[in-house]
Design a protein around this motif. Sequence first.
Motif, short mmCIF file in Angstrom:
data_model
loop_
_atom_site.label_atom_id
_atom_site.label_comp_id
_atom_site.label_asym_id
_atom_site.label_seq_id
_atom_site.Cartn_x
_atom_site.Cartn_y
_atom_site.Cartn_z
N HIS A 15 0.77 -1.26 -0.10
CA HIS A 15 -0.17 -0.03 0.20
C HIS A 15 0.80 1.23 -0.13
O HIS A 15 0.62 2.25 -0.22
CB HIS A 15 -1.11 -0.10 1.26
N SER A 16 1.99 1.18 0.64
CA SER A 16 2.74 2.35 0.65
C SER A 16 3.43 3.12 -0.49
O SER A 16 3.42 4.08 -0.99
CB SER A 16 3.85 2.30 1.82
N LEU A 28 1.86 2.89 -3.32
CA LEU A 28 0.71 3.64 -4.16
C LEU A 28 1.02 5.19 -4.12
O LEU A 28 0.74 5.87 -5.11
CB LEU A 28 -0.56 3.57 -3.66
N GLN A 29 1.56 5.78 -3.07
CA GLN A 29 2.14 7.07 -2.89
C GLN A 29 3.09 7.49 -3.92
O GLN A 29 3.11 8.73 -4.03
CB GLN A 29 2.58 7.39 -1.62
N LEU A 48 -7.80 3.79 -9.88
CA LEU A 48 -6.82 3.93 -8.66
C LEU A 48 -5.50 5.01 -9.11
O LEU A 48 -5.20 5.87 -8.36
CB LEU A 48 -6.45 2.81 -8.18
N ALA A 59 -5.58 6.98 -11.52
CA ALA A 59 -6.27 8.58 -12.00
C ALA A 59 -6.49 9.08 -10.59
O ALA A 59 -6.50 10.32 -10.53
CB ALA A 59 -7.32 8.23 -12.79
N GLY A 60 -6.79 8.36 -9.69
CA GLY A 60 -7.06 9.02 -8.26
C GLY A 60 -5.86 9.35 -7.62
O GLY A 60 -5.83 10.43 -6.79
N LEU A 61 -4.85 8.66 -7.58
CA LEU A 61 -3.55 8.83 -6.96
C LEU A 61 -2.82 9.94 -7.74
O LEU A 61 -2.05 10.90 -7.13
CB LEU A 61 -2.80 7.53 -6.89
N LEU A 62 -2.76 10.04 -9.05
CA LEU A 62 -2.02 10.92 -9.91
C LEU A 62 -2.70 12.47 -9.55
O LEU A 62 -3.79 12.70 -9.53
CB LEU A 62 -1.93 10.45 -11.30
#
Lengths: 294, 294
Positions: free
Chosen positions: B223-224, B226-227, B254, B256-259
């Motif tokens: 998970h980390s 993903l940052q 995911l 597109a949500g993180l960028l």
Amino acid sequence: MAITEERTRPETRMRYADASSRRITAGNAIDYAYRDLGVSGVPLVLLQHFRGNLDNWDPALVDALAADRRVVAFDNVGVAATSGTTPNTVEAMTHGAIAFIEAMSFERVDLLGFSIGSFVAQEIALIRPDLLRRVVLASSAPQGAAGMHGWAPEVIGAVGAPETTPEGYLSVFFAPTDTSREAGRQAAGRIFGGRTADRDEPTTWQTRQAQYDAVCAWGIPNHSLLQRVAAIGLPVFVAAGDRDPMILPRYSYLLAGLLPDARLKIYPDSAHGFLFQYHDKFAADVHAFLEESN
Amino acid sequence: MAITEERTRPETRMRYADASSRRITAGNAIDYAYRDLGVSGVPLVLLQHFRGNLDNWDPALVDALAADRRVVAFDNVGVAATSGTTPNTVEAMTHGAIAFIEAMSFERVDLLGFSIGSFVAQEIALIRPDLLRRVVLASSAPQGAAGMHGWAPEVIGAVGAPETTPEGYLSVFFAPTDTSREAGRQAAGRIFGGRTADRDEPTTWQTRQAQYDAVCAWGIPNHSLLQRVAAIGLPVFVAAGDRDPMILPRYSYLLAGLLPDARLKIYPDSAHGFLFQYHDKFAADVHAFLEESN
């Protein structure tokens, strides 16, 4: 606390603008205001936006939803005509919502959470998953997402002032285009002008402050908290307006990417109130999602 | 290493099926195979999918892209006609891609990364951001996303076997509908039948194994990690087919949500090869994205 048969029977063939405001006392001794119309085995419970009361649901949307199912709108603890003090955390609001659902003797419900109501919906899915069948998250975001803390100054300026204005409402709930603003004027006409008798009480400054505290706490950036929604195994429909200035569409992407079983739809030329702007289309999408399986 | 003017001049008014396979030696002493057509200030560099070579780009897509701009396809280190051994990490592939771009004397490029090529594109954006203007990620996923490790058995069974089959290709790159499968047969006809002379070399089992190692490492849930993509400040267009069985659409949500600056489009009735199925529409969307500003 006494729950009579009469009290929990929905009003069939009723328009939301004509549905009576009812009251029910729950196990937490809170006296909840609600409206209840339509017919179905599993009711759809609505969770309202920041500072909203029963009258702030677009009647056109509720009527479109209630054509296919039982729809129940309520004021959570301390909000409008419901007794008590509005709590200042999403978690406490969640226990308030669960207490209402239990008071209604609903064994299992579908949820439609809108904005802060969608935060409460996520939390119910995490705290009391067995209570839920399917969940709709409108204009939503996962707890801890970076960049959403506190909302943009023009957003909180528009909808967070002591006295709100139609212009402020339109600027957040509808996109800055002729089509969306016209849809907004029509929705505002239905919301603020459609019902004359038996209107709900306005929400207070205490509610505004407590809800904004909860929203700000939800938006404290914390990457590790994004993992929380991975525990929501229920089917979820994530929906947003493509130009929402309050909760950006990217948070709906993020939510739909983190949830194990989500569908995502972004509505064009719309903002925070996309579900009012596209009331018939959104109700049809909600219906299709809720009927995918039973 | 000598880079001649002749070598780095693109072929204008050329169809991809007729574009010659060229070679250039980079600073890492690798001899890269590539094709180069169309005209624009900033070239669009293509990064290919698992086990793909220059011929595995749908000529209809490359032609549609090259109508508006210079398009350069190449085989990365160890892939097909390019010399060397295919590395087994996305990071090493990234340095191989950067070496090619430098050898071409491109100061700044746009990228279109497809599948494992989209992982390389993300990594270039993180390792050498100044080299890039805009990035398109097709059928992509962020490193560390939960649930994508190793691909589903039927997917790796279909495209990971020593000898691949047209049926296996169609089952992953196209959706199980009449419309998508028919589009798949047409794309396969263009890819495998369009070009007769000067075809690229097939990719080897070494390439397959090294690329699959890299894909599996990319999919180790963390998970980390993903940052990481939060550091990509460039405009990004994230695109996927709604029924991709290889990299599920939720990973595009995911991403597109993180960028911080992403647009997202999910193409209906399509799978991993949605960009071939919708070659004209996708090329138009890429063009619109790349021309948003310059």
